[in-house]
Design an enzyme around this catalytic site. Structure first.
Site, PDB file in Angstrom:
ATOM      1  N   TYR A   1       0.862  -1.190   0.000  1.00 13.34           N
ATOM      2  CA  TYR A   1       0.000   0.000   0.000  1.00 13.34           C
ATOM      3  C   TYR A   1       0.888   1.226   0.000  1.00 13.34           C
ATOM      4  O   TYR A   1       1.848   1.314   0.786  1.00 13.34           O
ATOM      5  CB  TYR A   1      -0.911   0.015   1.239  1.00 13.34           C
ATOM      6  CG  TYR A   1      -1.728   1.279   1.332  1.00 13.34           C
ATOM      7  CD1 TYR A   1      -3.012   1.335   0.774  1.00 13.34           C
ATOM      8  CD2 TYR A   1      -1.218   2.425   1.931  1.00 13.34           C
ATOM      9  CE1 TYR A   1      -3.753   2.491   0.826  1.00 13.34           C
ATOM     10  CE2 TYR A   1      -1.966   3.598   1.976  1.00 13.34           C
ATOM     11  CZ  TYR A   1      -3.231   3.620   1.431  1.00 13.34           C
ATOM     12  OH  TYR A   1      -3.975   4.769   1.465  1.00 13.34           O
TER      13      TYR A   1
ATOM     14  N   GLU B   1      -3.417   7.423  -4.385  1.00 13.31           N
ATOM     15  CA  GLU B   1      -3.339   6.153  -3.655  1.00 13.31           C
ATOM     16  C   GLU B   1      -3.091   4.993  -4.619  1.00 13.31           C
ATOM     17  O   GLU B   1      -3.825   4.820  -5.585  1.00 13.31           O
ATOM     18  CB  GLU B   1      -4.658   5.926  -2.907  1.00 13.31           C
ATOM     19  CG  GLU B   1      -4.657   4.674  -2.048  1.00 13.31           C
ATOM     20  CD  GLU B   1      -5.998   4.472  -1.344  1.00 13.31           C
ATOM     21  OE1 GLU B   1      -7.025   4.337  -2.029  1.00 13.31           O
ATOM     22  OE2 GLU B   1      -6.017   4.463  -0.104  1.00 13.31           O
TER      23      GLU B   1
END
Ligand code: GDP
Ligand code: MN
Length: 388
Positions: free
Chosen positions: A109, A197
């Site tokens: 992530y 993101e």
């Protein structure tokens, strides 16, 4: 403004961020042609909607033949995808992105955001990639690292080393990371992002780092600096009420409660929403009509509230400084010509031209419920929404 994954990847590519090769497809035939055009044996057909969690909802399909691409595209286009971010009504799939399949060794992530706490742009990284970061934050917060970037120094080698350690990157990926992080930081700042993101950022079996998914939000206030980004806006993905409001220059955000609010000033609007909750109900929207508002814009704002089926009562909370109360009253009178008041309207109207505003409403014989202060206004609105 949110943009689609394929658009975010197009922007990232300009900053030399590695992304899989892909093509946009608006029809099954285009999806098939895209797969034929992209070499390889494995393709991924991805529904393009402004919401995450597509994978779990069946919106990301791994295909091993062009025939499978056809089936996936046929199944996805025009279907409604319900993910944990779309709400129960889901989102209709109008666009697909067909990508070359990539073999994944590990998923990470990585995001960049404007961090209010450190007053800087921060990287957020976690070795627990590919799952909802909110869940990781709850279950194992120690697996998430926030790395604030000093705006004047920029991204440093130390920052990269800290993130590499947190991610536990192998040798090849660790060597590739600083250039990737620098590209992402530049893409974020130069594109005026509020969020970027990558979930997941992946490491391939040969140690390369690739942005497999990308979510990008651009600061609306900076859109004038990016003429090409405005063309990326997809109105199908936005709330029709918000589109209407933005066309009239109103700061409006749709919410899921039933008390429609019209307020001047963002702070007062937030206080109004808070006090509605305190009194036991929920606001249907955030609406700040701002300082220099016109009769026309107020009229459009009332129309928006009156035509919203969700709204069971309207609370007007105006503390007139620059805003004049008579303008608000005139806007209301204008609105009811086409949109008669079918729900109770509670008004707290104080400040500049307060008497004129009240007089206009009295003279028109409108049945509004007057409140002396915000506390009483909220109580009256909550009662009105209950039919009292
Ligand atoms: P999201 O569910 O909306 O966040 O969509 P993602 O783009 O993150 O895709 C969900 C998951 O699909 C990823 O976490 C991967 O595990 C998987 N996936 C996506 N693209 C590929 C690919 O090219 N190859 C493989 N093997 N898996 C993929
Ligand atoms: Mn994802």
């Amino acid at each position: 403004m949110n943009i689609h994954e394929y658009q975010a990847k197009e922007i990232l590519k300009r900053f030399d961020v590695p992304v899989p090769c892909g093509r946009l497809a608006l029809s099954v035939e285009e999806a098939v042609a895209a797969a034929a055009d992209l070499s390889g044996q494995v393709w991924v057909v991805k529904a393009q909607i402004h919401a995450g969690g597509r994978g779990k909802a069946g919106g990301v399909r791994l295909c091993r033949s062009v025939e499978e691409v056809r089936e996936a595209a046929d199944g996805l286009l025009g279907s409604t995808l319900v993910t944990h971010q779309t709400g129960a009504s889901g989102k209709r799939v109008n666009r697909l992105y067909v990508e070359q399949g990539v073999s994944i060794a590990r998923e990470y992530y990585l995001s960049l955001l404007v961090d209010r706490e450190s007053e800087s742009v921060s990287f957020v990284v976690s070795p627990a990639g590919g799952m909802a970061i909110e869940e990781v934050a709850l279950a194992s917060p120690e697996k998430i690292l926030t790395c604030p970037i000093d705006g004047s120094a920029g991204l440093t080698a130390d920052d990269c080393a800290t993130m590499i350690a947190m991610l536990g990157l192998g040798e090849a990926a660790a060597a590739a990371f600083p250039a990737l992080a620098a590209s992402l930081y530049r893409a974020f700042c130069e594109s005026d992002c509020s969020l970027l993101e990558l979930n997941p950022l992946i490491e391939t079996t040969d140690g390369a780092l690739i942005a497999l998914d990308a979510k990008m939000a651009i600061d609306d206030n900076a859109l004038y600096r990016h003429a090409d980004f405005s063309a990326m806006r997809d109105l199908d993905e936005e709330d029709p009420r918000e589109i209407e409001a933005s066309a009239h220059g109103l700061n409006y955000i749709a919410l899921d409660g039933r008390i429609g609010c019209m307020v001047n000033g963002a702070g007062l609007a937030m206080a109004t929403m808070d006090i509605i909750q305190l009194k036991g109900d929920r606001p249907a929207n955030f609406l700040d009509v701002g300082g220099g508002v016109t009769v026309h814009a107020v009229c459009e704002a009332f129309k928006l509230l009156f035509s919203d089926q969700q709204v069971k009562a309207v609370l007007v909370n105006i503390f007139g400084g620059i805003v004049r109360c008579d303008i608000i009253a005139q806007g209301l009178l204008e609105a009811i010509r086409t949109h008669p008041m079918q729900v109770p309207v509670v008004m707290r109207l104080v400040g500049t031209n307060e008497e004129q505003g009240r007089r206009l409403i009295h003279e028109a014989g409108l049945d509004v419920r007057w409140a002396a202060d915000l506390d009483q206004a909220a109580e009256l609105a909550v009662a009105a929404a209950k039919g009292i």
